[in-house]
Write a protein that holds these residues in place. Structure first.
Motif, PDB file in Angstrom:
ATOM      1  N   HIS A 234       0.846  -1.193   0.000  1.00 45.20           N
ATOM      2  CA  HIS A 234       0.000   0.000   0.000  1.00 45.20           C
ATOM      3  C   HIS A 234       0.881   1.242   0.000  1.00 45.20           C
ATOM      4  O   HIS A 234       2.074   1.180   0.303  1.00 45.20           O
ATOM      5  CB  HIS A 234      -0.941   0.004   1.220  1.00 45.20           C
ATOM      6  CG  HIS A 234      -0.214  -0.063   2.533  1.00 45.20           C
ATOM      7  ND1 HIS A 234      -0.207  -1.187   3.320  1.00 45.20           N
ATOM      8  CD2 HIS A 234       0.532   0.857   3.198  1.00 45.20           C
ATOM      9  CE1 HIS A 234       0.512  -0.968   4.416  1.00 45.20           C
ATOM     10  NE2 HIS A 234       0.968   0.270   4.356  1.00 45.20           N
ATOM     11  N   PHE A 235       0.255   2.361  -0.358  1.00 50.73           N
ATOM     12  CA  PHE A 235       0.941   3.639  -0.368  1.00 50.73           C
ATOM     13  C   PHE A 235       0.650   4.389   0.927  1.00 50.73           C
ATOM     14  O   PHE A 235      -0.421   4.238   1.518  1.00 50.73           O
ATOM     15  CB  PHE A 235       0.487   4.491  -1.558  1.00 50.73           C
ATOM     16  CG  PHE A 235       0.881   3.922  -2.896  1.00 50.73           C
ATOM     17  CD1 PHE A 235       2.103   4.241  -3.463  1.00 50.73           C
ATOM     18  CD2 PHE A 235       0.036   3.065  -3.578  1.00 50.73           C
ATOM     19  CE1 PHE A 235       2.478   3.719  -4.690  1.00 50.73           C
ATOM     20  CE2 PHE A 235       0.398   2.538  -4.800  1.00 50.73           C
ATOM     21  CZ  PHE A 235       1.621   2.863  -5.361  1.00 50.73           C
ATOM     22  N   LEU A 236       1.607   5.218   1.325  1.00 54.83           N
ATOM     23  CA  LEU A 236       1.422   6.077   2.489  1.00 54.83           C
ATOM     24  C   LEU A 236       1.084   7.477   1.993  1.00 54.83           C
ATOM     25  O   LEU A 236       1.741   7.995   1.089  1.00 54.83           O
ATOM     26  CB  LEU A 236       2.691   6.110   3.341  1.00 54.83           C
ATOM     27  CG  LEU A 236       3.114   4.742   3.934  1.00 54.83           C
ATOM     28  CD1 LEU A 236       4.428   4.882   4.676  1.00 54.83           C
ATOM     29  CD2 LEU A 236       2.022   4.205   4.858  1.00 54.83           C
ATOM     30  N   VAL A 237       0.041   8.078   2.583  1.00 55.34           N
ATOM     31  CA  VAL A 237      -0.417   9.381   2.132  1.00 55.34           C
ATOM     32  C   VAL A 237      -0.524  10.355   3.307  1.00 55.34           C
ATOM     33  O   VAL A 237      -0.576   9.962   4.467  1.00 55.34           O
ATOM     34  CB  VAL A 237      -1.801   9.272   1.437  1.00 55.34           C
ATOM     35  CG1 VAL A 237      -1.700   8.422   0.188  1.00 55.34           C
ATOM     36  CG2 VAL A 237      -2.845   8.708   2.392  1.00 55.34           C
ATOM     37  N   ALA A 238      -0.552  11.624   2.954  1.00 57.07           N
ATOM     38  CA  ALA A 238      -0.719  12.695   3.929  1.00 57.07           C
ATOM     39  C   ALA A 238      -1.641  13.733   3.325  1.00 57.07           C
ATOM     40  O   ALA A 238      -1.735  13.851   2.097  1.00 57.07           O
ATOM     41  CB  ALA A 238       0.631  13.324   4.284  1.00 57.07           C
ATOM     42  N   PRO A 239      -2.383  14.486   4.146  1.00 58.17           N
ATOM     43  CA  PRO A 239      -3.288  15.509   3.598  1.00 58.17           C
ATOM     44  C   PRO A 239      -2.543  16.493   2.716  1.00 58.17           C
ATOM     45  O   PRO A 239      -1.390  16.849   2.983  1.00 58.17           O
ATOM     46  CB  PRO A 239      -3.828  16.184   4.869  1.00 58.17           C
ATOM     47  CG  PRO A 239      -3.681  15.161   5.940  1.00 58.17           C
ATOM     48  CD  PRO A 239      -2.437  14.414   5.622  1.00 58.17           C
ATOM     49  N   PHE A 240      -3.217  16.941   1.657  1.00 59.10           N
ATOM     50  CA  PHE A 240      -2.596  17.851   0.718  1.00 59.10           C
ATOM     51  C   PHE A 240      -3.665  18.783   0.161  1.00 59.10           C
ATOM     52  O   PHE A 240      -4.703  18.338  -0.304  1.00 59.10           O
ATOM     53  CB  PHE A 240      -1.954  17.080  -0.434  1.00 59.10           C
ATOM     54  CG  PHE A 240      -1.313  17.954  -1.470  1.00 59.10           C
ATOM     55  CD1 PHE A 240      -0.047  18.474  -1.290  1.00 59.10           C
ATOM     56  CD2 PHE A 240      -1.972  18.245  -2.663  1.00 59.10           C
ATOM     57  CE1 PHE A 240       0.547  19.286  -2.254  1.00 59.10           C
ATOM     58  CE2 PHE A 240      -1.404  19.049  -3.625  1.00 59.10           C
ATOM     59  CZ  PHE A 240      -0.138  19.561  -3.420  1.00 59.10           C
ATOM     60  N   ASP A 241      -3.384  20.069   0.221  1.00 55.68           N
ATOM     61  CA  ASP A 241      -4.314  21.067  -0.295  1.00 55.68           C
ATOM     62  C   ASP A 241      -3.636  21.813  -1.433  1.00 55.68           C
ATOM     63  O   ASP A 241      -2.727  22.607  -1.213  1.00 55.68           O
ATOM     64  CB  ASP A 241      -4.720  22.051   0.805  1.00 55.68           C
ATOM     65  CG  ASP A 241      -5.835  22.997   0.358  1.00 55.68           C
ATOM     66  OD1 ASP A 241      -6.159  22.981  -0.844  1.00 55.68           O
ATOM     67  OD2 ASP A 241      -6.388  23.711   1.214  1.00 55.68           O
ATOM     68  N   PRO A 242      -4.033  21.560  -2.684  1.00 55.17           N
ATOM     69  CA  PRO A 242      -3.382  22.217  -3.817  1.00 55.17           C
ATOM     70  C   PRO A 242      -3.578  23.723  -3.836  1.00 55.17           C
ATOM     71  O   PRO A 242      -2.874  24.429  -4.558  1.00 55.17           O
ATOM     72  CB  PRO A 242      -4.054  21.562  -5.041  1.00 55.17           C
ATOM     73  CG  PRO A 242      -5.364  21.039  -4.524  1.00 55.17           C
ATOM     74  CD  PRO A 242      -5.115  20.651  -3.102  1.00 55.17           C
ATOM     75  N   ALA A 243      -4.523  24.242  -3.055  1.00 52.91           N
ATOM     76  CA  ALA A 243      -4.754  25.677  -3.039  1.00 52.91           C
ATOM     77  C   ALA A 243      -3.731  26.424  -2.190  1.00 52.91           C
ATOM     78  O   ALA A 243      -3.552  27.624  -2.343  1.00 52.91           O
ATOM     79  CB  ALA A 243      -6.152  25.976  -2.500  1.00 52.91           C
ATOM     80  N   LEU A 244      -3.034  25.697  -1.315  1.00 49.83           N
ATOM     81  CA  LEU A 244      -2.055  26.324  -0.455  1.00 49.83           C
ATOM     82  C   LEU A 244      -0.781  26.637  -1.246  1.00 49.83           C
ATOM     83  O   LEU A 244      -0.489  25.999  -2.253  1.00 49.83           O
ATOM     84  CB  LEU A 244      -1.714  25.416   0.731  1.00 49.83           C
ATOM     85  CG  LEU A 244      -2.850  25.159   1.723  1.00 49.83           C
ATOM     86  CD1 LEU A 244      -2.403  24.186   2.794  1.00 49.83           C
ATOM     87  CD2 LEU A 244      -3.326  26.468   2.366  1.00 49.83           C
ATOM     88  N   PRO A 245       0.026  27.635  -0.781  1.00 52.20           N
ATOM     89  CA  PRO A 245       1.286  27.953  -1.461  1.00 52.20           C
ATOM     90  C   PRO A 245       2.170  26.712  -1.549  1.00 52.20           C
ATOM     91  O   PRO A 245       2.364  26.009  -0.566  1.00 52.20           O
ATOM     92  CB  PRO A 245       1.898  29.033  -0.571  1.00 52.20           C
ATOM     93  CG  PRO A 245       0.733  29.651   0.129  1.00 52.20           C
ATOM     94  CD  PRO A 245      -0.244  28.521   0.344  1.00 52.20           C
TER      95      PRO A 245
END
Length: 247
Positions: A234-245
């Motif tokens: 499986h892959f490990l993921v973290a929250p990501f917001d493309p709208a942030l700088p």
């Protein structure tokens, strides 16, 4: 002209003359029919069959929510892909084709290597047929033509191979660093799925996990794939917001 025809139809040139007719006919059909550059690659479709998740979700990675064990690139073992994103033969056969690869003639499409072999063997045997006479001498010409065509083709395929770069099959590691979209209600250390888009535009549903409980990772949210756990597949993921700088 009569002498040329006689030499072309004499042993051993005649053996290569018929093969040369086939080769010339093939390339004429390619030219007239406008089949295009990709038709040179006899197994080109095979090389691409291993693109991860090709044909929608048929190549889902890991274990599906319904318990199906469809590993990366597998299309339910239906021929849509192969494990770890390799082609159906697992070796990119359109460039290295078995016997030719063992002879050092890999790196170019099989059609190119065979065409060079036939053309060089024909020219050498034609010259030898004109310069010699008698069965023993002609037998020697045949052997020399075979060796010369192999040596000449091996010398030519090295620079030609730069014109035919082999496609690198997609692998699980290619997804690391990509943004995915969560497709399950939540993602935990033991559960979660997300949809990720490969470089070729195809999509795949992958198994994802988090190192810590992330309440923000819900269906429809984006996350960043930062690692792959080979043991857990499986892959490990973290929250990501493309709208942030920087996002």
């Amino acid at each position: 002209m009569g002498g040329f025809v006689a030499a072309a139809l004499a042993f051993p040139t005649a053996l290569f003359s018929f093969a040369l007719v086939v080769v010339v006919g093939y390339w004429l059909l390619m030219l007239v029919g406008g089949l295009g550059f990709d038709a040179l690659h006899g197994g080109h479709g095979v090389g691409h069959a291993g693109h991860v998740g090709h044909a929608g979700h048929a190549g889902d990675l890991g274990h599906g929510a319904g318990g199906h064990a469809a590993h990366e690139g597998h299309g339910g073992h239906g021929g849509h892909g192969a494990q770890d994103g390799h082609g159906a033969d697992g070796r990119g056969a359109h460039h290295h084709g078995g016997v030719l690869g063992a002879l050092g003639l890999g790196g170019v499409p099989v059609t190119v290597a065979v065409s060079l072999l036939v053309a060089l063997a024909w020219f050498v045997s034609l010259a030898g047929t004109v310069l010699t006479s008698g069965a023993p001498a002609r037998g020697g010409v045949f052997a020399v033509a075979l060796v010369a065509s192999w040596a000449g083709t091996r010398l030519l395929v090295r620079p030609l191979s730069r014109l035919f770069p082999e496609d690198r099959p997609a692998t699980r590691g290619d997804f690391v660093g990509r943004v995915c979209v969560i497709r399950t209600g939540r993602v935990t250390a033991d559960f979660g799925q997300a949809e990720v888009t490969a470089e070729d535009g195809s999509t795949a549903t992958v198994q994802v996990r988090t190192l810590t409980e992330e309440p923000g990772l819900a269906a429809g949210r984006t996350a960043l794939i930062f690692d792959y756990d080979a043991d857990g597949e499986h892959f490990l993921v973290a929250p990501f917001d493309p709208a942030l700088p920087g996002g």
